[in-house]
Design a protein around this motif. Structure first.
Motif, PDB file in Angstrom:
ATOM      1  N   MET A  88      -2.203 -45.519  19.497  1.00  0.00           N
ATOM      2  CA  MET A  88      -2.981 -44.506  20.210  1.00  0.00           C
ATOM      3  C   MET A  88      -2.437 -44.425  21.632  1.00  0.00           C
ATOM      4  SD  MET A  88      -7.036 -44.473  21.252  1.00  0.00           S
ATOM      5  CE  MET A  88      -7.659 -44.039  19.645  1.00  0.00           C
ATOM      6  N   MET A  89      -2.061 -43.244  22.037  1.00  0.00           N
ATOM      7  CA  MET A  89      -1.532 -43.025  23.381  1.00  0.00           C
ATOM      8  C   MET A  89      -2.576 -42.306  24.224  1.00  0.00           C
ATOM      9  SD  MET A  89       0.914 -43.025  25.677  1.00  0.00           S
ATOM     10  CE  MET A  89       1.168 -42.160  27.234  1.00  0.00           C
ATOM     11  N   VAL A  90      -2.876 -42.858  25.396  1.00  0.00           N
ATOM     12  CA  VAL A  90      -3.841 -42.248  26.308  1.00  0.00           C
ATOM     13  C   VAL A  90      -3.094 -41.806  27.560  1.00  0.00           C
ATOM     14  CG1 VAL A  90      -5.990 -42.563  27.579  1.00  0.00           C
ATOM     15  CG2 VAL A  90      -5.631 -43.798  25.439  1.00  0.00           C
ATOM     16  N   GLY A  91      -3.202 -40.549  27.904  1.00  0.00           N
ATOM     17  CA  GLY A  91      -2.496 -40.046  29.081  1.00  0.00           C
ATOM     18  C   GLY A  91      -3.124 -38.781  29.614  1.00  0.00           C
ATOM     19  N   ASP A  92      -2.683 -38.380  30.797  1.00  0.00           N
ATOM     20  CA  ASP A  92      -3.241 -37.170  31.405  1.00  0.00           C
ATOM     21  C   ASP A  92      -2.208 -36.322  32.135  1.00  0.00           C
ATOM     22  OD1 ASP A  92      -2.662 -38.756  33.553  1.00  0.00           O
ATOM     23  OD2 ASP A  92      -4.680 -38.771  34.409  1.00  0.00           O
ATOM     24  N   GLY A  93      -0.958 -36.739  32.130  1.00  0.00           N
ATOM     25  CA  GLY A  93       0.053 -36.026  32.902  1.00  0.00           C
ATOM     26  C   GLY A  93       1.082 -35.329  32.039  1.00  0.00           C
ATOM     27  N   VAL A  94       1.911 -34.517  32.703  1.00  0.00           N
ATOM     28  CA  VAL A  94       3.002 -33.823  32.007  1.00  0.00           C
ATOM     29  C   VAL A  94       3.965 -34.832  31.389  1.00  0.00           C
ATOM     30  CG1 VAL A  94       4.952 -32.260  32.313  1.00  0.00           C
ATOM     31  CG2 VAL A  94       2.797 -31.805  33.496  1.00  0.00           C
ATOM     32  N   ASN A  95       4.212 -35.919  32.104  1.00  0.00           N
ATOM     33  CA  ASN A  95       5.146 -36.932  31.612  1.00  0.00           C
ATOM     34  C   ASN A  95       4.650 -37.640  30.350  1.00  0.00           C
ATOM     35  OD1 ASN A  95       6.796 -36.372  33.782  1.00  0.00           O
ATOM     36  ND2 ASN A  95       6.004 -38.047  35.037  1.00  0.00           N
ATOM     37  N   ASP A  96       3.368 -37.522  30.064  1.00  0.00           N
ATOM     38  CA  ASP A  96       2.811 -38.191  28.891  1.00  0.00           C
ATOM     39  C   ASP A  96       2.901 -37.337  27.627  1.00  0.00           C
ATOM     40  OD1 ASP A  96       2.018 -40.371  30.484  1.00  0.00           O
ATOM     41  OD2 ASP A  96       0.188 -39.319  31.077  1.00  0.00           O
ATOM     42  N   GLY A  97       3.273 -36.072  27.771  1.00  0.00           N
ATOM     43  CA  GLY A  97       3.295 -35.152  26.642  1.00  0.00           C
ATOM     44  C   GLY A  97       4.103 -35.632  25.444  1.00  0.00           C
ATOM     45  N   PRO A  98       5.375 -36.031  25.621  1.00  0.00           N
ATOM     46  CA  PRO A  98       6.148 -36.483  24.452  1.00  0.00           C
ATOM     47  C   PRO A  98       5.531 -37.685  23.750  1.00  0.00           C
ATOM     48  CG  PRO A  98       7.602 -36.004  26.314  1.00  0.00           C
ATOM     49  CD  PRO A  98       6.201 -35.936  26.840  1.00  0.00           C
ATOM     50  N   ALA A  99       5.004 -38.649  24.513  1.00  0.00           N
ATOM     51  CA  ALA A  99       4.398 -39.839  23.905  1.00  0.00           C
ATOM     52  C   ALA A  99       3.094 -39.495  23.190  1.00  0.00           C
ATOM     53  CB  ALA A  99       4.151 -40.904  24.968  1.00  0.00           C
ATOM     54  N   LEU A 100       2.321 -38.565  23.761  1.00  0.00           N
ATOM     55  CA  LEU A 100       1.086 -38.134  23.104  1.00  0.00           C
ATOM     56  C   LEU A 100       1.385 -37.481  21.762  1.00  0.00           C
ATOM     57  CD1 LEU A 100      -0.829 -36.646  26.182  1.00  0.00           C
ATOM     58  CD2 LEU A 100      -1.521 -38.644  24.845  1.00  0.00           C
ATOM     59  N   ALA A 101       2.462 -36.701  21.716  1.00  0.00           N
ATOM     60  CA  ALA A 101       2.835 -36.044  20.469  1.00  0.00           C
ATOM     61  C   ALA A 101       3.403 -37.042  19.463  1.00  0.00           C
ATOM     62  CB  ALA A 101       3.856 -34.945  20.742  1.00  0.00           C
ATOM     63  N   GLN A 102       4.085 -38.080  19.942  1.00  0.00           N
ATOM     64  CA  GLN A 102       4.695 -39.068  19.055  1.00  0.00           C
ATOM     65  C   GLN A 102       3.666 -40.019  18.458  1.00  0.00           C
ATOM     66  OE1 GLN A 102       7.935 -39.642  18.009  1.00  0.00           O
ATOM     67  NE2 GLN A 102       7.089 -41.329  16.798  1.00  0.00           N
ATOM     68  N   ALA A 103       2.622 -40.335  19.199  1.00  0.00           N
ATOM     69  CA  ALA A 103       1.650 -41.340  18.766  1.00  0.00           C
ATOM     70  C   ALA A 103       0.886 -40.890  17.520  1.00  0.00           C
ATOM     71  CB  ALA A 103       0.672 -41.627  19.898  1.00  0.00           C
ATOM     72  N   ASP A 104       0.343 -41.860  16.791  1.00  0.00           N
ATOM     73  CA  ASP A 104      -0.487 -41.541  15.637  1.00  0.00           C
ATOM     74  C   ASP A 104      -1.739 -40.799  16.073  1.00  0.00           C
ATOM     75  OD1 ASP A 104       0.862 -43.091  13.319  1.00  0.00           O
ATOM     76  OD2 ASP A 104       0.738 -44.564  14.921  1.00  0.00           O
ATOM     77  N   VAL A 105      -2.280 -41.196  17.214  1.00  0.00           N
ATOM     78  CA  VAL A 105      -3.432 -40.513  17.799  1.00  0.00           C
ATOM     79  C   VAL A 105      -3.161 -40.348  19.292  1.00  0.00           C
ATOM     80  CG1 VAL A 105      -5.912 -40.545  18.237  1.00  0.00           C
ATOM     81  CG2 VAL A 105      -5.016 -41.550  16.128  1.00  0.00           C
ATOM     82  N   GLY A 106      -3.111 -39.116  19.743  1.00  0.00           N
ATOM     83  CA  GLY A 106      -2.924 -38.835  21.155  1.00  0.00           C
ATOM     84  C   GLY A 106      -4.260 -38.511  21.801  1.00  0.00           C
ATOM     85  N   VAL A 107      -4.564 -39.182  22.902  1.00  0.00           N
ATOM     86  CA  VAL A 107      -5.837 -38.986  23.603  1.00  0.00           C
ATOM     87  C   VAL A 107      -5.543 -38.539  25.018  1.00  0.00           C
ATOM     88  CG1 VAL A 107      -7.978 -40.053  24.370  1.00  0.00           C
ATOM     89  CG2 VAL A 107      -6.949 -40.764  22.212  1.00  0.00           C
ATOM     90  N   ALA A 108      -6.075 -37.393  25.415  1.00  0.00           N
ATOM     91  CA  ALA A 108      -5.871 -36.860  26.762  1.00  0.00           C
ATOM     92  C   ALA A 108      -7.188 -36.868  27.520  1.00  0.00           C
ATOM     93  CB  ALA A 108      -5.306 -35.442  26.702  1.00  0.00           C
TER      94      ALA A 108
END
Length: 226
Positions: A88-108
């Protein structure tokens, strides 16, 4: 803070200013709750090693990766997935976009950039890190309810259908009248729907406690915070 070091221009250094990002007030408590639930927590950041280590220490994060570029964050998530982990990837920035898409669950976070929100599967509207733990609890409770519904439905139908078909009639002279069989099928559907609707009463437990007894522990998880 005064000093007596020599400046490059021949003058004296009279002061210096240190600036640091403020750690969210709920970060440490949220991390403690996740770790108490058996979740491995990592931090990925583009900041320096010194800054990353300071933030990780304040929040109680055992593993921190510094100077990580956006594609590097996605690579770390992919590596963890390659180890058989659910990420699960937790992020809030533009730089987190690729990791959020790659993770099994992306949390913004709800206050994050539009790119992060679009790439994520879950958006925390309240911007509270404690809701990450709440989301995990809700998902575990939902899957536990799905499993129990499937189990009782299969058992109910596995016993009812053969009896309705007359499997016991040659031996015990017992059979199920058609109207009773139809009522039993309707009752089965009603019980499954009622069981599912009871999730509306579920309330996540604070601090990593178990909110619903009998909920199975999930496979190893990793929450990657940016």
């Amino acid at each position: 803070e005064a000093g007596n070091g020599a400046a490059p221009g021949g003058g004296a250094t009279v002061a210096f200013v240190a600036i640091e990002d403020r750690v969210r007030g709920d970060a440490a408590a949220a991390i403690r709750g996740l770790r108490a639930r058996g979740v491995d927590v990592y931090m990925l950041t583009g900041d320096t090693e010194r800054c990353a280590a300071a933030v990780a220490k304040k929040c109680g994060i055992p593993d921190a990766f510094a100077r990580v570029r956006p594609d590097g964050k996605a690579a770390v998530v992919a590596r963890l997935q390659g180890e058989g982990r659910v990420v699960m990837m937790v992020g809030d920035g533009v730089n987190d976009g690729p990791a959020l898409a790659q993770a099994d669950v992306g949390v913004a976070m709800g206050c994050g950039t539009s790119l992060a929100v679009e790439a994520a599967d879950v958006v925390l509207v309240r911007n509270a890190l404690a809701d990450v733990d709440a989301a995990i609890q809700i998902s575990r409770a939902t899957f536990a309810r799905i499993r129990s519904n499937l189990f009782f439905s299969l058992v109910f139908n596995g016993l009812g259908v053969p009896i309705a078909a007359g499997a016991l009639f040659p031996v015990l002279r017992v059979r199920l009248p058609p109207e009773v069989a139809a009522l039993a099928m309707a009752l089965s559907s009603f019980c499954v729907v009622a069981s599912s609707l009871s999730l509306n009463t579920f309330r996540p437990a604070p601090g990593g406690g178990a909110a619903e007894t009998g909920a199975p522990a999930a496979e190893p998880r990793v929450v990657v915070g940016a």
